[in-house]
Scaffold this active site. Structure first.
Site, PDB file in Angstrom:
ATOM      1  N   ASN A 117       0.885  -1.170   0.000  1.00 39.69           N
ATOM      2  CA  ASN A 117       0.000   0.000   0.000  1.00 39.69           C
ATOM      3  C   ASN A 117       0.917   1.212   0.000  1.00 39.69           C
ATOM      4  O   ASN A 117       1.509   1.546   1.022  1.00 39.69           O
ATOM      5  CB  ASN A 117      -0.891  -0.011   1.248  1.00 39.69           C
ATOM      6  CG  ASN A 117      -1.710   1.271   1.373  1.00 39.69           C
ATOM      7  OD1 ASN A 117      -1.750   2.082   0.445  1.00 39.69           O
ATOM      8  ND2 ASN A 117      -2.357   1.456   2.516  1.00 39.69           N
ATOM      9  N   TRP A 118       1.037   1.829  -1.158  1.00 32.80           N
ATOM     10  CA  TRP A 118       1.972   2.946  -1.292  1.00 32.80           C
ATOM     11  C   TRP A 118       1.478   4.202  -0.567  1.00 32.80           C
ATOM     12  O   TRP A 118       2.237   5.130  -0.359  1.00 32.80           O
ATOM     13  CB  TRP A 118       2.185   3.265  -2.771  1.00 32.80           C
ATOM     14  CG  TRP A 118       3.013   2.256  -3.520  1.00 32.80           C
ATOM     15  CD1 TRP A 118       3.476   1.049  -3.071  1.00 32.80           C
ATOM     16  CD2 TRP A 118       3.485   2.393  -4.876  1.00 32.80           C
ATOM     17  NE1 TRP A 118       4.199   0.431  -4.060  1.00 32.80           N
ATOM     18  CE2 TRP A 118       4.216   1.227  -5.173  1.00 32.80           C
ATOM     19  CE3 TRP A 118       3.342   3.377  -5.863  1.00 32.80           C
ATOM     20  CZ2 TRP A 118       4.816   1.027  -6.426  1.00 32.80           C
ATOM     21  CZ3 TRP A 118       3.928   3.176  -7.101  1.00 32.80           C
ATOM     22  CH2 TRP A 118       4.670   2.006  -7.374  1.00 32.80           C
ATOM     23  N   LYS A 119       0.189   4.249  -0.250  1.00 31.24           N
ATOM     24  CA  LYS A 119      -0.409   5.454   0.360  1.00 31.24           C
ATOM     25  C   LYS A 119      -0.139   6.653  -0.559  1.00 31.24           C
ATOM     26  O   LYS A 119      -0.149   6.490  -1.769  1.00 31.24           O
ATOM     27  CB  LYS A 119       0.124   5.642   1.785  1.00 31.24           C
ATOM     28  CG  LYS A 119      -0.032   4.346   2.609  1.00 31.24           C
ATOM     29  CD  LYS A 119       0.200   4.506   4.066  1.00 31.24           C
ATOM     30  CE  LYS A 119      -0.006   3.163   4.769  1.00 31.24           C
ATOM     31  NZ  LYS A 119       0.115   3.247   6.217  1.00 31.24           N
TER      32      LYS A 119
ATOM     33  N   HIS B  20      -9.383   1.597   4.693  1.00 31.98           N
ATOM     34  CA  HIS B  20      -8.113   1.718   5.427  1.00 31.98           C
ATOM     35  C   HIS B  20      -8.315   2.644   6.626  1.00 31.98           C
ATOM     36  O   HIS B  20      -9.075   3.614   6.555  1.00 31.98           O
ATOM     37  CB  HIS B  20      -7.016   2.264   4.508  1.00 31.98           C
ATOM     38  CG  HIS B  20      -5.658   2.144   5.115  1.00 31.98           C
ATOM     39  ND1 HIS B  20      -5.189   3.064   6.027  1.00 31.98           N
ATOM     40  CD2 HIS B  20      -4.692   1.209   4.975  1.00 31.98           C
ATOM     41  CE1 HIS B  20      -3.984   2.685   6.421  1.00 31.98           C
ATOM     42  NE2 HIS B  20      -3.651   1.571   5.793  1.00 31.98           N
TER      43      HIS B  20
ATOM     44  N   GLU C 283      -6.606   4.929   7.777  1.00 25.72           N
ATOM     45  CA  GLU C 283      -6.323   6.344   7.511  1.00 25.72           C
ATOM     46  C   GLU C 283      -7.529   7.025   6.875  1.00 25.72           C
ATOM     47  O   GLU C 283      -7.781   8.220   7.083  1.00 25.72           O
ATOM     48  CB  GLU C 283      -5.067   6.469   6.628  1.00 25.72           C
ATOM     49  CG  GLU C 283      -3.807   6.187   7.439  1.00 25.72           C
ATOM     50  CD  GLU C 283      -2.669   5.561   6.655  1.00 25.72           C
ATOM     51  OE1 GLU C 283      -2.675   5.618   5.410  1.00 25.72           O
ATOM     52  OE2 GLU C 283      -1.764   4.992   7.302  1.00 25.72           O
TER      53      GLU C 283
ATOM     54  N   GLU D 169      -5.548  -4.672  10.295  1.00 28.01           N
ATOM     55  CA  GLU D 169      -4.509  -3.683  10.563  1.00 28.01           C
ATOM     56  C   GLU D 169      -4.795  -2.971  11.883  1.00 28.01           C
ATOM     57  O   GLU D 169      -5.597  -2.028  11.919  1.00 28.01           O
ATOM     58  CB  GLU D 169      -4.473  -2.649   9.431  1.00 28.01           C
ATOM     59  CG  GLU D 169      -4.118  -3.224   8.084  1.00 28.01           C
ATOM     60  CD  GLU D 169      -3.413  -2.208   7.190  1.00 28.01           C
ATOM     61  OE1 GLU D 169      -2.437  -2.595   6.556  1.00 28.01           O
ATOM     62  OE2 GLU D 169      -3.830  -1.031   7.151  1.00 28.01           O
TER      63      GLU D 169
ATOM     64  N   GLY E 295       2.717   2.205  10.780  1.00 28.06           N
ATOM     65  CA  GLY E 295       3.717   3.253  10.653  1.00 28.06           C
ATOM     66  C   GLY E 295       4.421   3.588  11.957  1.00 28.06           C
ATOM     67  O   GLY E 295       5.104   4.597  12.067  1.00 28.06           O
TER      68      GLY E 295
ATOM     69  N   SER F  54       3.420  -2.280  10.151  1.00 28.40           N
ATOM     70  CA  SER F  54       4.874  -2.424  10.341  1.00 28.40           C
ATOM     71  C   SER F  54       5.385  -3.825   9.995  1.00 28.40           C
ATOM     72  O   SER F  54       6.307  -4.325  10.636  1.00 28.40           O
ATOM     73  CB  SER F  54       5.273  -2.035  11.774  1.00 28.40           C
ATOM     74  OG  SER F  54       4.904  -0.689  12.032  1.00 28.40           O
TER      75      SER F  54
ATOM     76  N   GLY G 213       2.941  -1.130   4.201  1.00 31.63           N
ATOM     77  CA  GLY G 213       3.059   0.301   3.912  1.00 31.63           C
ATOM     78  C   GLY G 213       4.500   0.666   3.630  1.00 31.63           C
ATOM     79  O   GLY G 213       5.014   0.467   2.529  1.00 31.63           O
ATOM     80  N   GLY G 214       5.175   1.182   4.646  1.00 32.10           N
ATOM     81  CA  GLY G 214       6.543   1.692   4.503  1.00 32.10           C
ATOM     82  C   GLY G 214       7.484   0.776   3.739  1.00 32.10           C
ATOM     83  O   GLY G 214       8.216   1.215   2.838  1.00 32.10           O
TER      84      GLY G 214
HETATM   85  P1  13P Z   1       3.131   0.296   7.617  1.00 37.81           P
HETATM   86  O1  13P Z   1       3.607  -1.002   7.002  1.00 37.81           O
HETATM   87  O2  13P Z   1       3.900   1.488   7.138  1.00 37.81           O
HETATM   88  O3  13P Z   1       3.012   0.205   9.090  1.00 37.81           O
HETATM   89  O4  13P Z   1       1.642   0.516   7.052  1.00 37.81           O
HETATM   90  C1  13P Z   1       0.737  -0.497   7.159  1.00 37.81           C
HETATM   91  C2  13P Z   1      -0.464  -0.118   6.402  1.00 37.81           C
HETATM   92  O5  13P Z   1      -1.196   0.769   6.770  1.00 37.81           O
HETATM   93  C3  13P Z   1      -0.724  -0.837   5.159  1.00 37.81           C
HETATM   94  O6  13P Z   1      -1.995  -0.531   4.669  1.00 37.81           O
END
Ligand code: 13P
Length: 249
Positions: free
Chosen positions: A9-11, A94, A96, A166, A172, A213, A234-235
């Site tokens: 997930n590149w966000k 998500h 967020e 999640e 994050g 994470s 994510g990251g």
């Molecule tokens: P991180 O891997 O950066 O914690 O993000 C997880 C996430 O929200 C994937 O959708």
């Protein structure tokens, strides 16, 4: 039985130029993956990502989709628009989006149904906040989020749906849920789906990812757990070497 699925997930990261560089680097690194590989990118990168991954084992997903077919929804993107681009998956709900953009269990459900109606595969995100975990509300929250997300969704559609657990406190933050906590919590989600549909479908068909994470260091331990069918990353999905290490866990 359930094919593992690792999705990035590149966000809100990566321009088209950065997408070209990242996807080009990634393709050879993940070509022999046993897991299904997905990258979910910002809308503006989708066409580039689809074009570059044609003929490879990487599938492309979007990060959201609107529930209406079309109309006066300034700034939104419809399922038809994503299908036309060649998108396969779409992240829905998500944390967020729930946290910053007013996403609710009801809008998640509306988006899921709109996506399925057009042949897109939803990756439905659920998860509790730290406050909810500390308040002993994990099961209550996950049962509610899961039940609402699947409302009026036919059992036959479950093969086209992925769930991502999640925990909000692990996103994050570098704080991963322990493999046991992730596994036990995902079991709550699977049991909920079993109650809504059938034990057989919940156990044989529905894939549930862990997200929060997840990285090259902890992926092995998490993926060794019986309930964890993949990851939403994510990251660690923003660098090809890191993401490929997760994919090839
Ligand atoms: P991180 O891997 O950066 O914690 O993000 C997880 C996430 O929200 C994937 O959708």
């Amino acid at each position: 039985m359930r094919t593992p699925i690792i999705a990035g997930n590149w966000k809100m990261n990566n321009t088209i130029a950065a997408t070209k560089a990242l996807v080009t680097e990634l393709i050879p690194l993940v070509k022999d993956a046993k897991a299904e590989v997905v990258i979910c990118t910002p809308y503006t990168d989708l066409a580039t990502a689809v074009e570059l991954t044609k003929g490879t084992n990487i599938k492309v997903g979007a990060e959201n989709v609107h529930w209406a077919e079309k109309g006066a929804f300034t700034g939104e993107i419809s399922a038809d628009m994503l299908v036309e681009l060649g998108v396969t998956y779409v992240i829905i709900g998500h944390s967020e989006r729930r946290q910053y953009f007013g996403e609710t269990d009801q809008t998640v459900n509306a988006r899921v149904k709109a996506a399925l109606a057009k042949g897109l595969k939803p990756i439905i995100c659920v998860g509790e906040t730290l406050e909810e975990r500390e308040g002993g509300k994990v099961a209550e929250v996950l049962v509610r989020q899961t039940t609402e997300a699947f409302k009026d969704v036919a059992e036959a559609e479950l093969q086209n749906i992925v769930v991502a657990y999640e925990p909000v406190w692990a996103i994050g933050t570098g704080k991963t849920a322990t493999a046991e906590v992730a596994n036990d919590t995902i079991k709550i989600i699977r049991d909920t789906i079993a109650k809504l549909y059938s034990k057989k479908t919940a156990e044989e068909i529905v894939r549930i990812q862990y997200g929060g994470s997840m990285n090259p260091k902890n992926v092995k331990e998490l993926m060794a757990m019986p309930e964890i069918d993949g990851g939403l990353i994510g990251g660690a999905s923003l660098k090809a070497p890191d993401f490929s290490l997760v994919v090839n866990y």
